[in-house]
Write an enzyme that holds these catalytic residues in place. Structure first.
Site, PDB file in Angstrom:
ATOM      1  N   GLY A   1      83.237  33.286  15.291  1.00  0.00           N
ATOM      2  CA  GLY A   1      84.363  34.184  15.561  1.00  0.00           C
ATOM      3  C   GLY A   1      85.557  33.400  16.051  1.00  0.00           C
ATOM      4  N   SER A   2      86.365  34.038  16.867  1.00  0.00           N
ATOM      5  CA  SER A   2      87.627  33.410  17.269  1.00  0.00           C
ATOM      6  C   SER A   2      87.402  32.324  18.318  1.00  0.00           C
ATOM      7  CB  SER A   2      88.559  34.471  17.831  1.00  0.00           C
ATOM      8  OG  SER A   2      87.953  35.083  18.942  1.00  0.00           O
ATOM      9  N   THR A   3      88.334  31.388  18.372  1.00  0.00           N
ATOM     10  CA  THR A   3      88.246  30.316  19.366  1.00  0.00           C
ATOM     11  C   THR A   3      88.354  30.907  20.771  1.00  0.00           C
ATOM     12  OG1 THR A   3      89.045  28.657  17.826  1.00  0.00           O
ATOM     13  CG2 THR A   3      89.334  28.162  20.153  1.00  0.00           C
TER      14      THR A   3
ATOM     15  N   GLY B   1      85.013  32.174  21.684  1.00  0.00           N
ATOM     16  CA  GLY B   1      84.144  31.000  21.802  1.00  0.00           C
ATOM     17  C   GLY B   1      84.361  30.305  23.146  1.00  0.00           C
TER      18      GLY B   1
ATOM     19  N   GLU C   1      81.008  28.496  15.852  1.00  0.00           N
ATOM     20  CA  GLU C   1      81.751  28.282  14.606  1.00  0.00           C
ATOM     21  C   GLU C   1      83.023  29.092  14.760  1.00  0.00           C
ATOM     22  OE1 GLU C   1      83.547  28.622  11.654  1.00  0.00           O
ATOM     23  OE2 GLU C   1      81.993  29.707  10.565  1.00  0.00           O
TER      24      GLU C   1
ATOM     25  N   CYS D   1      87.487  31.532   7.766  1.00  0.00           N
ATOM     26  CA  CYS D   1      87.729  30.561   8.845  1.00  0.00           C
ATOM     27  C   CYS D   1      88.239  29.239   8.288  1.00  0.00           C
ATOM     28  CB  CYS D   1      86.468  30.363   9.662  1.00  0.00           C
ATOM     29  SG  CYS D   1      85.015  30.041   8.653  1.00  0.00           S
TER      30      CYS D   1
ATOM     31  N   GLU E   1      96.075  30.571  13.727  1.00  0.00           N
ATOM     32  CA  GLU E   1      95.266  31.076  12.629  1.00  0.00           C
ATOM     33  C   GLU E   1      95.715  32.514  12.331  1.00  0.00           C
ATOM     34  OE1 GLU E   1      91.110  31.854  13.505  1.00  0.00           O
ATOM     35  OE2 GLU E   1      90.559  31.045  11.555  1.00  0.00           O
TER      36      GLU E   1
END
Ligand code: NDP
Length: 793
Positions: A243-245, A248, A265, A299, A397
């Site tokens: 998913g999103s940073t 994360g 990831e 991604c 992104e």
């Protein structure tokens, strides 16, 4: 005739959604969780609507999980683990093959359901998502058969918590579940709240067709808060997140110190580089695939187009001509190229970022002749030119069909632009000059590089990121290491218990002699920036010397030296690095009597033990020197027309807090594997190991180790400096072998730039013998796999 052809329009080519609608109706369009092999009503009895993004209609209601639901799923997974993990690998493989077959038999239903749930075109779900999901189960059925023979030292850890996003719902489910259960783990998985439907169908298939033992796969539905409950639950030994940073980062912080294995990831802003000598028409098709596949909600989308200046204008022209022909519309129409954006939230995010781009002065282009359905979340292809590398749309992104174009003049500039982001997920390089393409591929910081191709995936080629795109791999041999853990077999404790540690509080001030040792920074002996030092005494209180007390500034200087040395060191051949390590070992061996005597005085151990520790340290250096050119990369058999080379690259600068329980051997055991793989290091020692480390400095200096490759500091509070290393933006990884609380601090601090961390009680394998499995683990921790795809023929 030509005019006639131009006027010809596409006829409707709708794939029927009837089977999917029937399936939904068969369940009254209402679903609960899938726990312990049965459907369960959500504890709170609340449901959330699932919206078809192409029509904005609610098509189902899915339960909202809460703490009780997550608890129930964890209990089921935990209960299923002993039997599932003990099942013979061949039996587990049969279940995975059965899943593969059931997916293939129901492929059409899965494809349609995915399309109406996610908004992606039927062409993509039918030709890409579902086949790749099937392939993942076949590939990992193979691992179920062979993993015990291949890696007898590794075992499944228990329950894995898995959280997946909405952009590839079934494929991400397959990426997570297949490897985990193949090797004997059980799972609790949460799909994204906006795309739960194929997970539901998958669960039904497990029961009806596969007859998977109960509790091996549990699926809990709900939003981010359910994800958070899974992450924080005490049961999982590992959390796997895509998913999103931002999320994360939050997960990294919240799991710090819990000894949970983590694979993340995360997002990307991948470069798509076209050199003037590329096949431009193929490259145009590549761009279409890179940024408009799945509406750009990928991604690894090639969202930054970097063009060699001499062809930039011509290339953008050809791209616009091509983009005019793309069709945006109902995802179930087989002639559509671009479907709907997944949700209103994502649609609004894309629009906001497009606005930002315009405000920052970029020039927008969209096809002149495009039509979107009046309802649903559709965004036609969009190209931004006149983009500065620092502006928001070049850095953030967007996760939508929005391409930003920039230009470069030289390969060096292309690499700099490509790496000018915090991410490192993927890249695409286009040139007919294979030497140049390979050179650039090697220099780009990304987990996957496609040469003259893009967006290719295969279960045999691991996928994952560098830098803030996360860590860990899914798929491939490298992915297997992320679903298994070490059998507990560390023999270091035997020596460690015998080595006594020094109690500085018993220091007698009258023993003081000024023998302050210095740091090793950039190949030079350096005094502490703050001028501070601290004494080191033997357990009986005899002063043995004093060492510098490093501060933040010293860490910064050491990191700068390590960074400066990195490119040249990684560029050396493995042969040369091995030679230097051999020389290092020989020089240490020449001084073995002196080191043994020092160790004995430091720790009060017996002379024989001290000699054994020095001997083991010498052997360790020889051992890693031997491995320098034997920790090979791989060539993945993904297709007869494609080579995929998995290169093991160094991480960069590694900050190390070695274990101080076995002075000398602790630091040698950590430094040797790190540098032999091409990393540079900054090691921070403390009162128990600083003295031997400072003596080691002289050996490093006389062993042809290039300046900056090994930097050694000492500090009265080394854990505090380990935190400084973890927060440092230019440090790529931190190994902390100094106990749980310090490890927790380092893990939380590492979230600043999502650097990799490795925290243990003490340096693994710092006993007298080094099991080869432990040595390999060090080498894996010291490297990251970059898969380079090259087509031929
Ligand atoms: P998120 O990271 O928010 O969501 C991914 C998954 O994590 C979903 O299942 C989500 O649940 C869950 N989640 C959300 N918050 C938490 C939390 N605090 N703890 C644990 N799990 C959580 O991504 P979004 O779906 O919101 O997308 C936002 C952006 O993320 C995109 O625009 C894109 O840039 C990026 N992204 C990247 C992906 C990739 O493949 N690298 C995939 C998806 C998004 P729920 O969906 O139910 O809220």
């Amino acid at each position: 005739m030509n005019k006639y052809l131009e006027r010809l329009d596409y006829g409707p080519a709708l794939e029927s959604d009837k089977p999917a609608q029937d399936w939904l109706m068969g369940h009254g369009r209402t679903f609960g969780h899938f726990i312990d092999g049965v459907w369960c009503q959500p504890n709170a009895k609340t449901y959330r609507s699932v919206i078809n993004p192409a029509t904005s209609e609610a098509i189902a209601q899915v339960g909202e999980g809460d703490e009780a639901d997550v608890e129930k799923a964890m209990i089921a997974a935990k209960k299923a683990f002993p039997l599932w993990s003990k099942l013979h690998g061949h039996e587990r493989a049969k279940y995975l093959y059965a899943i593969e077959r059931a997916l293939a038999q129901n492929a059409r239903l899965f494809a349609v359901l995915e399309s109406i749930d996610n908004g992606k075109t039927i062409r993509e779900t039918r030709d890409i998502d579902i086949p790749l999901a099937i392939r993942h189960f076949t590939y990992h059925a193979g691992w179920a058969e062979i993993h015990e023979g291949e890696y007898p030292e590794l075992v499944p850890g228990g329950v894995i918590g898995q959280i997946i996003p909405w952009n590839f719902p079934l494929l991400m489910l397959a990426w997570k579940i297949a490897p985990a259960i193949a090797v004997g783990n059980t799972v609790v998985l949460k799909p994204a709240e906006s795309t739960p439907l194929t997970a539901l169908l998958f669960a039904e298939m497990l029961v009806k067709e596969v007859k998977l033992p109960r509790g091996v796969v549990n699926i809990v539905f709900g939003g981010g808060e359910v994800g958070e409950l899974i992450v924080k639950h005490k049961t999982p030994w590992k959390i796997a997140f895509t998913g999103s940073t931002a999320v994360g980062r939050a997960i990294r912080k919240s799991t710090a110190g819990e000894e949970k294995h983590l694979t993340l990831e995360l997002g990307g802003k991948s470069p798509f580089i076209v050199f003037a000598d590329a096949d431009l028409d193929s490259a145009v098709e590549g761009v279409v695939d890179a940024i408009w596949f799945n509406q750009g909600q990928v991604c690894c989308a090639g969202s930054r187009l970097l063009l060699e200046e001499s062809i930039a204008e011509e290339f953008v022209h050809r791209l616009k001509v091509r983009a005019e022909k793309l069709r945006v519309g109902p995802p179930l129409d087989k002639t559509m190229d671009i479907g709907a954006i997944n949700s209103r939230r994502q649609y609004e995010k894309i629009m906001r970022l497009i606005d930002d781009g315009v405000k920052e002065g970029a020039v927008v282009w969209q096809p002149k002749h495009w039509q979107c359905p009046p309802v649903g979340f559709f965004v036609p292809p969009l190209i931004f030119t006149n983009v500065a590398p620092t502006c928001t749309i070049a850095q953030e992104e967007i996760f939508g069909p929005v391409l930003v174009v920039m230009s470069f003049r030289t390969p060096k500039e292309a690499v700099e632009l490509a790496n000018n982001t915090r991410y490192g997920l993927a890249a695409s390089v286009w040139s007919e000059n294979i030497g140049k393409a390979n050179d650039v591929a090697g220099k780009i910081k990304a987990g996957t590089v496609w040469i003259n191709s893009t967006n290719l995936f295969d279960a045999a080629a691991g996928f994952g990121g560098f830098r803030e795109s996360g860590y860990g791999r899914e798929g491939g041999r490298e992915g297997i290491f992320d679903v298994l853990k070490d059998r507990t077999c560390d023999i270091s404790a035997r020596v460690l218990r015998r080595a006594k540690i020094i109690d500085a509080t018993v220091l007698k001030s009258e023993d003081c002699v000024d023998r302050t040792r210095r740091f090793l920074i950039g190949g030079k002996l350096v005094r502490p920036d703050g001028g501070m030092s601290f004494p080191i005494s033997s357990p009986s209180g005899v002063l043995l010397g004093s060492v510098g007390d490093a501060g933040r500034k010293d860490v910064r200087n050491a990191v700068e030296a390590a960074r400066g040395a990195f490119e040249s060191w990684r560029g050396q051949s493995a042969h040369l690095r091995a030679q230097i390590l051999y020389f290092f070992a020989e020089n240490l061996d020449n001084e073995r009597e002196r080191f043994a005597d020092l160790l004995r005085r430091q720790t009060d151990c017996e002379a024989g033990d001290a000699k054994s520790v020095v001997k083991a340290s010498v052997e360790r250096l020889f051992y890693y020197a031997a491995l320098a050119d034997k920790f090979e990369g791989t060539v993945q058999p993904v297709s007869p027309k494609m080579t995929v080379v998995g290169v093991k690259e160094p991480l960069g600068v590694i900050g190390i807090r070695p274990s101080d329980l076995t002075p000398l051997l602790g630091i040698v055991s950590a430094i040797a594997p790190a540098i032999v793989m091409g990393n540079t290091v900054v090691a921070v020692t403390g009162q128990y190991d600083a003295l031997s480390a400072s003596d080691l400095i002289q050996v490093v200096q006389t062993s042809d180790v290039p300046p900056g490759v090994v930097n050694i500091l000492s500090a009265a509070n080394p854990d505090a400096l380990a935190k400084v290393l973890a927060e440092h933006e230019d440090v790529d990884a931190v190994w902390f072998f100094g106990g749980r609380s310090g490890g927790a601090v380092v893990e939380a601090a590492s979230a600043s730039n999502m650097k990799r961390t490795w925290a243990e009680e003490y340096t693994p394998g710092s006993g007298l013998c080094l099991p080869s499995a432990v040595a390999k683990k060090f080498l894996r921790q010291a490297t990251q796999v970059k898969n380079i795809w090259t087509p031929f023929g």
